[in-house]
Write a protein that holds these residues in place. Sequence first.
Motif, PDB file in Angstrom:
ATOM      1  N   VAL A 161       0.853  -1.183   0.000  1.00  0.00           N
ATOM      2  CA  VAL A 161       0.000   0.000   0.000  1.00  0.00           C
ATOM      3  C   VAL A 161       0.888   1.233   0.000  1.00  0.00           C
ATOM      4  O   VAL A 161       1.789   1.362   0.848  1.00  0.00           O
ATOM      5  N   LEU A 162       0.658   2.129  -0.940  1.00  0.00           N
ATOM      6  CA  LEU A 162       1.470   3.337  -1.042  1.00  0.00           C
ATOM      7  C   LEU A 162       1.163   4.291   0.104  1.00  0.00           C
ATOM      8  O   LEU A 162       0.198   4.117   0.854  1.00  0.00           O
ATOM      9  N   ASP A 163       1.984   5.310   0.231  1.00  0.00           N
ATOM     10  CA  ASP A 163       1.820   6.269   1.321  1.00  0.00           C
ATOM     11  C   ASP A 163       0.634   7.203   1.114  1.00  0.00           C
ATOM     12  O   ASP A 163       0.187   7.854   2.069  1.00  0.00           O
ATOM     13  N   ASP A 164       0.112   7.280  -0.095  1.00  0.00           N
ATOM     14  CA  ASP A 164      -0.997   8.197  -0.382  1.00  0.00           C
ATOM     15  C   ASP A 164      -2.205   7.882   0.497  1.00  0.00           C
ATOM     16  O   ASP A 164      -2.575   6.712   0.667  1.00  0.00           O
ATOM     17  N   GLU A 165      -2.822   8.947   1.028  1.00  0.00           N
ATOM     18  CA  GLU A 165      -4.037   8.787   1.824  1.00  0.00           C
ATOM     19  C   GLU A 165      -4.946   9.987   1.591  1.00  0.00           C
ATOM     20  O   GLU A 165      -4.543  11.133   1.800  1.00  0.00           O
ATOM     21  N   VAL A 166      -6.161   9.705   1.170  1.00  0.00           N
ATOM     22  CA  VAL A 166      -7.163  10.743   0.928  1.00  0.00           C
ATOM     23  C   VAL A 166      -8.302  10.532   1.917  1.00  0.00           C
ATOM     24  O   VAL A 166      -8.911   9.461   1.951  1.00  0.00           O
ATOM     25  N   ASN A 167      -8.605  11.540   2.711  1.00  0.00           N
ATOM     26  CA  ASN A 167      -9.654  11.454   3.716  1.00  0.00           C
ATOM     27  C   ASN A 167     -10.869  12.288   3.335  1.00  0.00           C
ATOM     28  O   ASN A 167     -10.813  13.141   2.460  1.00  0.00           O
ATOM     29  N   HIS A 204     -19.924  19.730  -1.867  1.00  0.00           N
ATOM     30  CA  HIS A 204     -19.396  18.499  -2.476  1.00  0.00           C
ATOM     31  C   HIS A 204     -18.674  18.865  -3.772  1.00  0.00           C
ATOM     32  O   HIS A 204     -19.216  19.578  -4.619  1.00  0.00           O
ATOM     33  N   SER A 205     -17.447  18.372  -3.949  1.00  0.00           N
ATOM     34  CA  SER A 205     -16.609  18.818  -5.061  1.00  0.00           C
ATOM     35  C   SER A 205     -15.753  17.675  -5.583  1.00  0.00           C
ATOM     36  O   SER A 205     -15.516  16.687  -4.891  1.00  0.00           O
ATOM     37  N   VAL A 206     -15.277  17.829  -6.822  1.00  0.00           N
ATOM     38  CA  VAL A 206     -14.401  16.847  -7.456  1.00  0.00           C
ATOM     39  C   VAL A 206     -12.957  17.351  -7.376  1.00  0.00           C
ATOM     40  O   VAL A 206     -12.675  18.519  -7.706  1.00  0.00           O
ATOM     41  N   TYR A 207     -12.059  16.468  -6.945  1.00  0.00           N
ATOM     42  CA  TYR A 207     -10.639  16.789  -6.824  1.00  0.00           C
ATOM     43  C   TYR A 207      -9.812  15.776  -7.624  1.00  0.00           C
ATOM     44  O   TYR A 207     -10.271  14.671  -7.937  1.00  0.00           O
ATOM     45  N   PHE A 208      -8.546  16.170  -7.884  1.00  0.00           N
ATOM     46  CA  PHE A 208      -7.579  15.243  -8.475  1.00  0.00           C
ATOM     47  C   PHE A 208      -6.435  15.054  -7.497  1.00  0.00           C
ATOM     48  O   PHE A 208      -5.870  16.021  -6.977  1.00  0.00           O
ATOM     49  N   HIS A 209      -6.114  13.792  -7.239  1.00  0.00           N
ATOM     50  CA  HIS A 209      -4.980  13.467  -6.372  1.00  0.00           C
ATOM     51  C   HIS A 209      -3.855  12.881  -7.217  1.00  0.00           C
ATOM     52  O   HIS A 209      -4.033  11.847  -7.879  1.00  0.00           O
ATOM     53  N   ALA A 210      -2.692  13.531  -7.211  1.00  0.00           N
ATOM     54  CA  ALA A 210      -1.504  13.023  -7.898  1.00  0.00           C
ATOM     55  C   ALA A 210      -0.744  12.094  -6.961  1.00  0.00           C
ATOM     56  O   ALA A 210      -0.496  12.439  -5.788  1.00  0.00           O
ATOM     57  N   LEU A 211      -0.400  10.918  -7.443  1.00  0.00           N
ATOM     58  CA  LEU A 211       0.308   9.949  -6.606  1.00  0.00           C
ATOM     59  C   LEU A 211       1.608  10.549  -6.076  1.00  0.00           C
ATOM     60  O   LEU A 211       2.313  11.274  -6.780  1.00  0.00           O
ATOM     61  N   GLY A 212       1.903  10.234  -4.818  1.00  0.00           N
ATOM     62  CA  GLY A 212       3.133  10.699  -4.207  1.00  0.00           C
ATOM     63  C   GLY A 212       3.045  12.076  -3.590  1.00  0.00           C
ATOM     64  O   GLY A 212       4.064  12.601  -3.125  1.00  0.00           O
ATOM     65  N   THR A 213       1.847  12.670  -3.567  1.00  0.00           N
ATOM     66  CA  THR A 213       1.679  14.005  -2.988  1.00  0.00           C
ATOM     67  C   THR A 213       0.742  13.946  -1.787  1.00  0.00           C
ATOM     68  O   THR A 213       0.010  12.978  -1.592  1.00  0.00           O
ATOM     69  N   GLU A 214       0.743  15.015  -0.992  1.00  0.00           N
ATOM     70  CA  GLU A 214      -0.157  15.126   0.139  1.00  0.00           C
ATOM     71  C   GLU A 214      -1.547  15.540  -0.334  1.00  0.00           C
ATOM     72  O   GLU A 214      -1.696  16.215  -1.359  1.00  0.00           O
ATOM     73  N   SER A 216      -3.355  17.761   0.834  1.00  0.00           N
ATOM     74  CA  SER A 216      -3.457  19.216   0.834  1.00  0.00           C
ATOM     75  C   SER A 216      -3.080  19.828  -0.510  1.00  0.00           C
ATOM     76  O   SER A 216      -3.428  20.974  -0.799  1.00  0.00           O
ATOM     77  N   GLU A 217      -2.363  19.066  -1.338  1.00  0.00           N
ATOM     78  CA  GLU A 217      -1.970  19.541  -2.661  1.00  0.00           C
ATOM     79  C   GLU A 217      -2.963  19.133  -3.753  1.00  0.00           C
ATOM     80  O   GLU A 217      -2.770  19.479  -4.921  1.00  0.00           O
ATOM     81  N   ASP A 218      -4.023  18.396  -3.401  1.00  0.00           N
ATOM     82  CA  ASP A 218      -4.968  17.927  -4.413  1.00  0.00           C
ATOM     83  C   ASP A 218      -5.607  19.104  -5.139  1.00  0.00           C
ATOM     84  O   ASP A 218      -5.916  20.146  -4.541  1.00  0.00           O
ATOM     85  N   ARG A 219      -5.823  18.912  -6.413  1.00  0.00           N
ATOM     86  CA  ARG A 219      -6.308  19.992  -7.280  1.00  0.00           C
ATOM     87  C   ARG A 219      -7.831  19.980  -7.342  1.00  0.00           C
ATOM     88  O   ARG A 219      -8.442  18.949  -7.660  1.00  0.00           O
ATOM     89  N   LEU A 220      -8.451  21.101  -7.020  1.00  0.00           N
ATOM     90  CA  LEU A 220      -9.898  21.237  -7.146  1.00  0.00           C
ATOM     91  C   LEU A 220     -10.259  21.316  -8.629  1.00  0.00           C
ATOM     92  O   LEU A 220      -9.751  22.166  -9.356  1.00  0.00           O
ATOM     93  N   ILE A 221     -11.152  20.422  -9.057  1.00  0.00           N
ATOM     94  CA  ILE A 221     -11.538  20.362 -10.467  1.00  0.00           C
ATOM     95  C   ILE A 221     -12.904  20.994 -10.706  1.00  0.00           C
ATOM     96  O   ILE A 221     -13.094  21.759 -11.650  1.00  0.00           O
ATOM     97  N   HIS A 222     -13.857  20.686  -9.830  1.00  0.00           N
ATOM     98  CA  HIS A 222     -15.236  21.114 -10.109  1.00  0.00           C
ATOM     99  C   HIS A 222     -15.981  21.361  -8.803  1.00  0.00           C
ATOM    100  O   HIS A 222     -16.170  20.433  -8.010  1.00  0.00           O
ATOM    101  N   ALA A 223     -16.387  22.598  -8.591  1.00  0.00           N
ATOM    102  CA  ALA A 223     -17.195  22.964  -7.423  1.00  0.00           C
ATOM    103  C   ALA A 223     -18.073  24.143  -7.805  1.00  0.00           C
ATOM    104  O   ALA A 223     -17.846  25.267  -7.377  1.00  0.00           O
ATOM    105  N   PRO A 224     -19.068  23.929  -8.662  1.00  0.00           N
ATOM    106  CA  PRO A 224     -19.878  25.040  -9.152  1.00  0.00           C
ATOM    107  C   PRO A 224     -20.699  25.682  -8.055  1.00  0.00           C
ATOM    108  O   PRO A 224     -21.137  25.025  -7.108  1.00  0.00           O
ATOM    109  N   LYS A 225     -20.901  26.982  -8.173  1.00  0.00           N
ATOM    110  CA  LYS A 225     -21.730  27.717  -7.230  1.00  0.00           C
ATOM    111  C   LYS A 225     -23.185  27.621  -7.679  1.00  0.00           C
ATOM    112  O   LYS A 225     -23.523  27.990  -8.791  1.00  0.00           O
TER     113      LYS A 225
END
Length: 685
Positions: A161-167, A204-214, A216-225
Amino acid sequence: MDYPDTRRGSVVEEHFGVQVADTYRWLENDLRRDTDVADWARAQNETARDYLDALPGREVFRERLTALFDHEKLTTPTKRGERYFFTRNAGLEHQPVLMMREGANGAERVLMDPNRWSADGTSALAEWAPSRDGSRVAYASQKDGADWRTIRVLDVETGKVLDDEVNWARFTAIAWNGDGTGFFYSRNLEPSNDSGFQSPVLGHSVYFHALGTEQSEDRLIHAPKTDVPLLHTADTTPDGRYLVIYSTALSGGAAVSVVDLEDPALTVRPLVEEFGTFWTLAGNVGPRLYFVTQDGAERGRIVSTDLSKPEPEFTEVVPEHPEMITRLASVVGDRLLVTAMRDARTEVLRYRLDGTPDGTVDLPGIGSTGTFQGRPGDDEAFFVFTSHDAPTSIYRYNVAENAVTPWAEPRVDIDLETIVVEQHFVSSKDGTQVPLFVVRRRDVTGPAPTVLYGYGGFGIPLVPFFSPAAMAWVEQGGVYATAALRGGGEYGKAWHDAGKGQNKQNVFDDFIAAAEFLRREGIATPDGLAIEGESNGGLLVAAVVNQRPDLFAAALPGVAVTDMLRFDRFTGGQLWIQEFGDPGAEEDFRNLLSYSPLHTIRSGEDYPAILVTTADTDDRVVPAHSFKYAAALQAAEIGPRPHLLRVETQAGHGQGKPTDKMIDEVADKWAFAAHWTGLDVTRPE
């Protein structure tokens, strides 16, 4: 019967000139933080346990349910590269195990065994997705049945299991990008309290998680108002080129956006901006995407759009069908495989990619299928098939030969040749014809104690499926019936709309008509009809009991929505407004009040026996609904039959519940229903 003491409050509120008492408002408090609520729930559970444990049929049901659940259960394989990924429960394991097979006929090995995550089986594997090359699997874990997820990544080759963890992922899919360097997921912000148990589903929003990163660095993709509470989930096309984002309010409709993953800016491009109808990706061939939708066709159609054009438009590929085209459509090989529904039974239609009809897929019988798991350009696909008298099995499909072969067929501990399934059509109050399936033993030809099950909401069809629980009831000589009510998706958008909002009473009328039919036609015994439903189906059961308590001997409302004036105050309740109506709008308020189970209990009537079931970690329909409803039942003058509350511990709305907890709950419900319907429970010889 003696019940635990329940403190009565003095809350009274005025809604549009109507004074509404909320006597048990204090039971809305989180039992993890309020010892009074926790103590009350514990006392209620002990009272229920004393009663249920003394029922003579409970142990017989528990033994037979254990035997009936003890068969292999697999999910449809997902092929990535030359690897096949699926889950398997050997029979009575608490949780399914994630498996991988090397090649079509290669060796299998365990990738992830959640049964090792906790001694009591309350930690579960939830969503999971292998990368396009099959080298990694992103997987979500679930604790105590809650909707919150933690996502980790497994290296398939090494098993590490890699170190990546998304909560704090929630109501999420997991979608890898094309090169396997990361994945898209959906989440809420971290809740302000410790557990997040009652946190609303807002932001509720869509994010992108790049492997090997924290994280907190995940990129927000979609969160329309927007003023409309929405869930946003994402999927990637089979070739990994495009990200498709669905924004839905859970009531059958979705807006659709798309992202070209070759664009470094990851620009979100709207394709569909209205929420009135469903849209589901069937697949793509290059920039051409195929969708199944009800837009312009209440019973569904297939359309395509070319994303290489500056202003893509939708072109019809498969027109509206006489039967209901479901959301289960796939581009596999060079064909479109489209699942249609005729009177709640499924058939699979084949089309060429230009929409030319190309026959049908020969299914194993009359029943239900899931999505065909396959990819464009690949002649191999897999699908699940099940029916009331057919255990859930996996089949391999060869597109070029249009041939179906078994891949996994479980054996169950019952002679299915002794089981008969009949379909009837019931005339509802306004003349609408409602499909009703009746399952019984072949030698049971006269009236018998009967359980009637229903749901009727959110556009979800109630289709034939194999249920060990139903088999345990039928094996004892009982009848098990399921009604395809309005509010579901059996006949398209109009069928759903006819049972939502101001039309919700139609659902109750349909269910009452089915109950009356079962008694009138001599299927159920005159005093031997029980009703069962969960979640929205629990609302159905509780509402119908208040309207026609004379019809039923027993009622089993599970994880039910019962307070229709405050459902929008908890967790994801705001998402249900489009289905039920807004308690803050006068017209909707008056309609909701007219059937709200908590507010329409009829003192002075003789009620059936009622077993209310919920779970302490249910953060979908919070247990406060069941707590307040059970307290109100016990305080009312509604006859001598018991009105009990069963509270499962370390469990949620249903998903991830360990097998032993499922067996124990069904044993309690069936023993309770058998006692009050007159079903004679004996051990099979």
